[in-house]
Scaffold this motif. Structure first.
Motif, PDB file in Angstrom:
ATOM      1  N   VAL A  95       0.836  -1.203   0.000  1.00  0.00           N
ATOM      2  CA  VAL A  95       0.000   0.000   0.000  1.00  0.00           C
ATOM      3  C   VAL A  95       0.872   1.255   0.000  1.00  0.00           C
ATOM      4  N   PHE A  96       1.966   1.230   0.758  1.00  0.00           N
ATOM      5  CA  PHE A  96       2.896   2.360   0.732  1.00  0.00           C
ATOM      6  C   PHE A  96       3.384   2.600  -0.701  1.00  0.00           C
ATOM      7  N   THR A  97       3.768   1.543  -1.401  1.00  0.00           N
ATOM      8  CA  THR A  97       4.251   1.667  -2.782  1.00  0.00           C
ATOM      9  C   THR A  97       3.157   2.198  -3.704  1.00  0.00           C
ATOM     10  N   GLU A  98       1.927   1.718  -3.557  1.00  0.00           N
ATOM     11  CA  GLU A  98       0.805   2.218  -4.369  1.00  0.00           C
ATOM     12  C   GLU A  98       0.600   3.723  -4.167  1.00  0.00           C
ATOM     13  N   MET A  99       0.715   4.163  -2.915  1.00  0.00           N
ATOM     14  CA  MET A  99       0.438   5.563  -2.595  1.00  0.00           C
ATOM     15  C   MET A  99       1.567   6.496  -3.023  1.00  0.00           C
ATOM     16  N   THR A 100       2.811   6.045  -2.917  1.00  0.00           N
ATOM     17  CA  THR A 100       3.956   6.938  -3.144  1.00  0.00           C
ATOM     18  C   THR A 100       4.697   6.681  -4.449  1.00  0.00           C
ATOM     19  N   GLY A 101       4.555   5.497  -4.995  1.00  0.00           N
ATOM     20  CA  GLY A 101       5.335   5.132  -6.174  1.00  0.00           C
ATOM     21  C   GLY A 101       6.758   4.703  -5.831  1.00  0.00           C
TER      22      GLY A 101
END
Length: 106
Positions: A95-101
């Motif tokens: 989810v962190f990766t989805e939100m920040t790229g």
């Protein structure tokens, strides 16, 4: 001289470990970590994140899930630009990766 009560940093330490610990810091450039009994916050480099986000707060909810807030911080003004709720520990990195790229590991 009265001493300050100590803040329990168990939750923010656990959140950082679940994100990947030192590897997370190295991969994302996250810095300026702060926390309290139920939350971890940190700064991100806006030039490399999706939506030019410059910070994140991660809260542990009473349901034992996490609420993530992606932030734009500018001139002492904080604006929440994305929120995800009900995130389980095993989904935190994704989810962190989805939100920040930003990837949290190789």
């Amino acid at each position: 001289m009265a001493s300050q009560p100590k803040t329990d940093l168990t939750v923010p330490t656990l959140i950082l470990q679940q994100l990947g610990g030192e590897r997370f810091k190295a991969m994302t450039g996250a810095a300026s970590f702060a926390g309290d009994e139920q939350m971890l916050s940190f700064r991100l480099k806006a030039s490399i994140t999706k939506n030019r986000a410059s910070g994140m707060r991660i809260y542990l909810d009473v349901t034992d899930t996490y609420r993530l807030e992606l932030l734009k911080i500018r001139n002492f003004e904080v604006k929440v630009i994305d929120t995800r709720e009900g995130v389980y520990a095993e989904d935190l990195q994704r989810v962190f990766t989805e939100m920040t790229g930003l990837d949290t590991h190789l």
